[in-house]
Enzyme design. Structure first.
Site, mmCIF file in Angstrom:
data_model
loop_
_atom_site.group_PDB
_atom_site.id
_atom_site.type_symbol
_atom_site.label_atom_id
_atom_site.label_comp_id
_atom_site.label_asym_id
_atom_site.label_seq_id
_atom_site.Cartn_x
_atom_site.Cartn_y
_atom_site.Cartn_z
ATOM 1 N N GLY A 10 -4.170 7.029 5.252
ATOM 2 C CA GLY A 10 -2.933 7.529 4.648
ATOM 3 C C GLY A 10 -3.044 8.978 4.201
ATOM 4 N N PHE A 80 -6.930 3.251 -2.230
ATOM 5 C CA PHE A 80 -5.619 3.867 -1.998
ATOM 6 C C PHE A 80 -4.653 2.877 -1.368
ATOM 7 C CE2 PHE A 80 -8.410 7.696 -1.425
ATOM 8 C CZ PHE A 80 -7.879 8.476 -2.443
ATOM 9 N N SER A 124 -0.548 6.329 -11.234
ATOM 10 C CA SER A 124 0.527 7.314 -11.051
ATOM 11 C C SER A 124 1.113 7.683 -12.397
ATOM 12 C CB SER A 124 1.602 6.666 -10.175
ATOM 13 O OG SER A 124 2.796 7.390 -10.246
ATOM 14 N N TYR A 148 7.448 -0.909 -8.086
ATOM 15 C CA TYR A 148 6.276 -0.115 -7.704
ATOM 16 C C TYR A 148 5.482 0.291 -8.946
ATOM 17 C CZ TYR A 148 3.564 4.080 -6.668
ATOM 18 O OH TYR A 148 2.560 5.006 -6.601
ATOM 19 N N LYS A 152 1.501 -0.662 -10.584
ATOM 20 C CA LYS A 152 0.468 0.273 -11.070
ATOM 21 C C LYS A 152 0.065 -0.097 -12.498
ATOM 22 C CE LYS A 152 0.120 2.774 -7.410
ATOM 23 N NZ LYS A 152 -1.054 2.623 -6.567
ATOM 24 N N ASN A 198 10.772 11.931 -0.833
ATOM 25 C CA ASN A 198 10.230 12.894 -1.798
ATOM 26 C C ASN A 198 10.647 14.320 -1.455
ATOM 27 O OD1 ASN A 198 7.698 10.612 -1.620
ATOM 28 N ND2 ASN A 198 8.623 11.065 -3.582
HETATM 29 P P1 NAD Z 1 0.030 6.279 2.093
HETATM 30 O O1 NAD Z 1 1.067 5.240 2.351
HETATM 31 O O2 NAD Z 1 0.019 7.485 2.957
HETATM 32 O O3 NAD Z 1 -1.426 5.609 2.125
HETATM 33 C C1 NAD Z 1 -1.665 4.272 1.812
HETATM 34 C C2 NAD Z 1 -2.445 3.672 2.972
HETATM 35 O O4 NAD Z 1 -2.764 2.310 2.671
HETATM 36 C C3 NAD Z 1 -1.664 3.674 4.282
HETATM 37 O O5 NAD Z 1 -2.480 4.253 5.286
HETATM 38 C C4 NAD Z 1 -1.391 2.194 4.577
HETATM 39 O O6 NAD Z 1 -1.380 1.938 5.965
HETATM 40 C C5 NAD Z 1 -2.538 1.525 3.853
HETATM 41 N N1 NAD Z 1 -2.297 0.164 3.373
HETATM 42 C C6 NAD Z 1 -1.233 -0.310 2.694
HETATM 43 N N2 NAD Z 1 -1.424 -1.607 2.369
HETATM 44 C C7 NAD Z 1 -2.642 -1.952 2.857
HETATM 45 C C8 NAD Z 1 -3.413 -3.152 2.842
HETATM 46 N N3 NAD Z 1 -2.979 -4.271 2.263
HETATM 47 N N4 NAD Z 1 -4.640 -3.134 3.422
HETATM 48 C C9 NAD Z 1 -5.109 -2.018 4.033
HETATM 49 N N5 NAD Z 1 -4.420 -0.857 4.087
HETATM 50 C C10 NAD Z 1 -3.203 -0.837 3.490
HETATM 51 O O7 NAD Z 1 0.156 6.697 0.547
HETATM 52 P P2 NAD Z 1 -0.526 7.893 -0.239
HETATM 53 O O8 NAD Z 1 0.520 8.860 -0.595
HETATM 54 O O9 NAD Z 1 -1.745 8.342 0.464
HETATM 55 O O10 NAD Z 1 -0.918 7.135 -1.575
HETATM 56 C C11 NAD Z 1 -2.178 6.518 -1.743
HETATM 57 C C12 NAD Z 1 -2.199 5.760 -3.059
HETATM 58 O O11 NAD Z 1 -1.910 6.662 -4.113
HETATM 59 C C13 NAD Z 1 -1.149 4.656 -3.152
HETATM 60 O O12 NAD Z 1 -1.715 3.559 -3.830
HETATM 61 C C14 NAD Z 1 -0.056 5.276 -3.972
HETATM 62 O O13 NAD Z 1 0.670 4.319 -4.706
HETATM 63 C C15 NAD Z 1 -0.846 6.176 -4.907
HETATM 64 N N6 NAD Z 1 -0.041 7.309 -5.390
HETATM 65 C C16 NAD Z 1 0.552 8.130 -4.484
HETATM 66 C C17 NAD Z 1 1.335 9.173 -4.942
HETATM 67 C C18 NAD Z 1 2.037 10.085 -3.968
HETATM 68 O O14 NAD Z 1 2.942 10.806 -4.380
HETATM 69 N N7 NAD Z 1 1.671 10.134 -2.706
HETATM 70 C C19 NAD Z 1 1.483 9.391 -6.315
HETATM 71 C C20 NAD Z 1 0.837 8.532 -7.212
HETATM 72 C C21 NAD Z 1 0.069 7.485 -6.731
HETATM 73 C C1 UD1 Z 2 8.092 10.108 -7.067
HETATM 74 C C2 UD1 Z 2 8.153 8.654 -7.430
HETATM 75 C C3 UD1 Z 2 7.078 8.346 -8.449
HETATM 76 C C4 UD1 Z 2 5.715 8.783 -7.939
HETATM 77 C C5 UD1 Z 2 5.797 10.274 -7.634
HETATM 78 C C6 UD1 Z 2 4.498 10.808 -7.151
HETATM 79 C C7 UD1 Z 2 10.527 8.166 -7.126
HETATM 80 C C8 UD1 Z 2 11.818 7.833 -7.825
HETATM 81 N N1 UD1 Z 2 9.472 8.369 -7.939
HETATM 82 O O1 UD1 Z 2 8.327 10.858 -8.219
HETATM 83 O O2 UD1 Z 2 7.043 6.975 -8.715
HETATM 84 O O3 UD1 Z 2 4.723 8.552 -8.913
HETATM 85 O O4 UD1 Z 2 6.807 10.463 -6.634
HETATM 86 O O5 UD1 Z 2 4.599 11.531 -6.021
HETATM 87 O O6 UD1 Z 2 10.433 8.192 -5.916
HETATM 88 N N2 UD1 Z 2 14.569 15.573 -5.449
HETATM 89 C C9 UD1 Z 2 15.714 16.180 -4.957
HETATM 90 N N3 UD1 Z 2 16.067 15.956 -3.668
HETATM 91 C C10 UD1 Z 2 15.337 15.162 -2.819
HETATM 92 C C11 UD1 Z 2 14.150 14.546 -3.319
HETATM 93 C C12 UD1 Z 2 13.810 14.767 -4.646
HETATM 94 O O7 UD1 Z 2 16.397 16.905 -5.684
HETATM 95 O O8 UD1 Z 2 15.727 14.999 -1.649
HETATM 96 C C13 UD1 Z 2 14.139 15.850 -6.841
HETATM 97 C C14 UD1 Z 2 14.017 14.626 -7.720
HETATM 98 O O9 UD1 Z 2 15.240 14.329 -8.350
HETATM 99 C C15 UD1 Z 2 12.926 15.086 -8.702
HETATM 100 C C16 UD1 Z 2 12.039 16.019 -7.855
HETATM 101 O O10 UD1 Z 2 12.869 16.422 -6.772
HETATM 102 O O11 UD1 Z 2 13.484 15.845 -9.753
HETATM 103 C C17 UD1 Z 2 10.789 15.343 -7.315
HETATM 104 O O12 UD1 Z 2 11.155 14.160 -6.633
HETATM 105 P P1 UD1 Z 2 10.096 13.315 -5.776
HETATM 106 O O13 UD1 Z 2 9.370 14.195 -4.860
HETATM 107 O O14 UD1 Z 2 10.831 12.137 -5.197
HETATM 108 O O15 UD1 Z 2 9.043 12.836 -6.864
HETATM 109 P P2 UD1 Z 2 9.295 12.053 -8.261
HETATM 110 O O16 UD1 Z 2 10.647 11.509 -8.348
HETATM 111 O O17 UD1 Z 2 8.796 12.924 -9.344
#
Ligand code: NAD
Ligand code: UD1
Length: 337
Positions: A10, A80, A124, A148, A152, A198
């Site tokens: 991921g 992850f 998160s 979600y 966490k 996002n």
């Molecule tokens: P991602 O979806 O790119 O990566 C997660 C990976 O886990 C994927 O490759 C998916 O195929 C794999 N996966 C899911 N369920 C599985 C299972 N049961 N067994 C094996 N593989 C599995 O997401 P990411 O952005 O890399 O996030 C990684 C972790 O960090 C997640 O737990 C997410 O909740 C957490 N997190 C992400 C963000 C963010 O903004 N990206 C923010 C806070 C926390």
């Molecule tokens: C999102 C997740 C949060 C996660 C975090 C980490 C949601 C509601 N929350 O947070 O659980 O921990 O990512 O990456 O998805 N925005 C726009 N236009 C868009 C997209 C976003 O204006 O098309 C704004 C949102 O309102 C926010 C900011 O951009 O103010 C960031 O948004 P986003 O990237 O989705 O992240 P979070 O909402 O902070």
């Protein structure tokens, strides 16, 4: 050390695998490819010139975990693997509880069976709910507003209970703020399915002409320009934080809970301007209604991570935007190309 990275194909997992290899660790990955492609791992191997031992499988499958722990002497696990889309979690809560919580339980129970007691968990900033003030320190009250976030928070409680019952475990709970950007090579990055939820992947898709305009979700928040403020952190900095956490766990520190953020908040319009500066082109946008559940401001107090892990985010907002654009431009359709 030998590190098992679950969800290693991921977005954050692939960048962390790369940083672990660069730091001299060996990496074993398991990923069921439900939200990723194995191509990301191949590219990590290409960049580093090192091999990753990859297993396609699910962490809810005790059989494959048993095989991995039998075949490798694992020192630490970074988890992850899980689902991460807030909106989808409201439509499919049971799938989220089942994958995230059941996955973690099977993983940790198998670790215990094999005497592997060092775990890094991806939490998160969502666990702070709507914070009473900013910056956010780790002792702020915790709450969630969607399934979600609940997965966490429940996992955090489970890991705290586990540690209380057996303090030979070393557990680092890392609360990420908003990871963005990509490796500077442009070979690995975020590959969202369909329309990005996002902000940053949406902006980069507008910037390359894949989408017409950005919808800015609300301009009446209590912030400097009315749009939502977040703590964007470069995914390479975040990944280096995981290497520090793995190294720290080897010193038997017990339970650690830290924020991984920069401590600086930027608004949606600040982000639009930063991308415009990097691309030299306007990013068209229109103001839309607020997105339900969004909050005004969210940024970390990063002091504890510095004290405990020696972690400090180094990359600038410009680095984040440039690297995100580099990835998007080189891979307009993600790993499909
Ligand atoms: P991602 O979806 O790119 O990566 C997660 C990976 O886990 C994927 O490759 C998916 O195929 C794999 N996966 C899911 N369920 C599985 C299972 N049961 N067994 C094996 N593989 C599995 O997401 P990411 O952005 O890399 O996030 C990684 C972790 O960090 C997640 O737990 C997410 O909740 C957490 N997190 C992400 C963000 C963010 O903004 N990206 C923010 C806070 C926390
Ligand atoms: C999102 C997740 C949060 C996660 C975090 C980490 C949601 C509601 N929350 O947070 O659980 O921990 O990512 O990456 O998805 N925005 C726009 N236009 C868009 C997209 C976003 O204006 O098309 C704004 C949102 O309102 C926010 C900011 O951009 O103010 C960031 O948004 P986003 O990237 O989705 O992240 P979070 O909402 O902070």
């Amino acid at each position: 050390m030998k590190v098992l990275v679950t969800g290693g194909a991921g977005y954050i997992g692939s960048h962390t695998t790369l940083e672990l290899l660069e730091a001299g660790h060996e990496v074993v990955c398991i990923d069921n490819l439900s939200n990723s492609k194995v191509e990301s791992i191949k590219r990590v191997e290409k960049i580093t010139g090192k091999n990753v031992c990859f297993y396609e499988g699910d962490i809810r499958d005790k059989g494959i975990l048993t095989k991995i722990f039998t075949e490798h002497k694992i020192d630490s696990v970074i988890n992850f693997a899980g689902y991460k889309a807030v909106g989808e979690s409201c439509q499919k809560p049971l799938e989220y509880y089942e994958n995230n919580i059941q996955g973690l339980l099977v993983l940790v129970m198998t670790m215990r069976e094999f005497g592997v007691k060092n775990l890094v968990f991806s939490s998160s900033a969502t666990v702070y709910g709507n914070p009473k003030s900013v910056p956010i320190t780790e002792d702020f009250p915790l709450s969630t507003s969607n399934p979600y976030g609940s997965t966490k928070l429940f996992i955090e409680y489970m890991l705290k209970d586990l540690y209380k019952s057996d303090n030979s475990f070393n557990i680092a709970i890392l609360r990420y703020f908003n990871p963005i950007g990509a490796h500077p090579s442009g070979l690995i990055g975020e590959d969202p399915k369909g329309i990005p939820n996002n902000l940053c992947p949406y902006i980069t898709q507008v910037a390359v002409g894949k989408r017409k305009e950005l919808g800015v979700f609300g301009n009446d928040y209590n912030t400097h320009d009315g749009t939502g403020v977040r703590d964007y952190i470069h995914v390479v900095d975040l990944s280096k934080g995981h290497v520090l956490a793995v190294n720290k766990l080897a010193e038997n520190p017990g339970l650690i809970i830290v924020n991984l953020g920069t401590g600086v908040g930027y608004s949606v319009l600040d982000m639009v301007k930063a991308f415009e500066k990097v691309t030299g082109k306007p990013i068209p946008y229109k103001i839309m209604p607020r997105r339900p559940g969004d909050i005004d401001e969210c940024y970390a107090d990063p002091k504890l991570a510095k004290e405990v892990l020696g972690f400090k985010a180094e990359k600038t907002l410009e680095d984040m935007c440039r690297d995100a654009m580099n990835w998007q431009t080189k891979n307009p359709n993600g790993y499909e190309d």
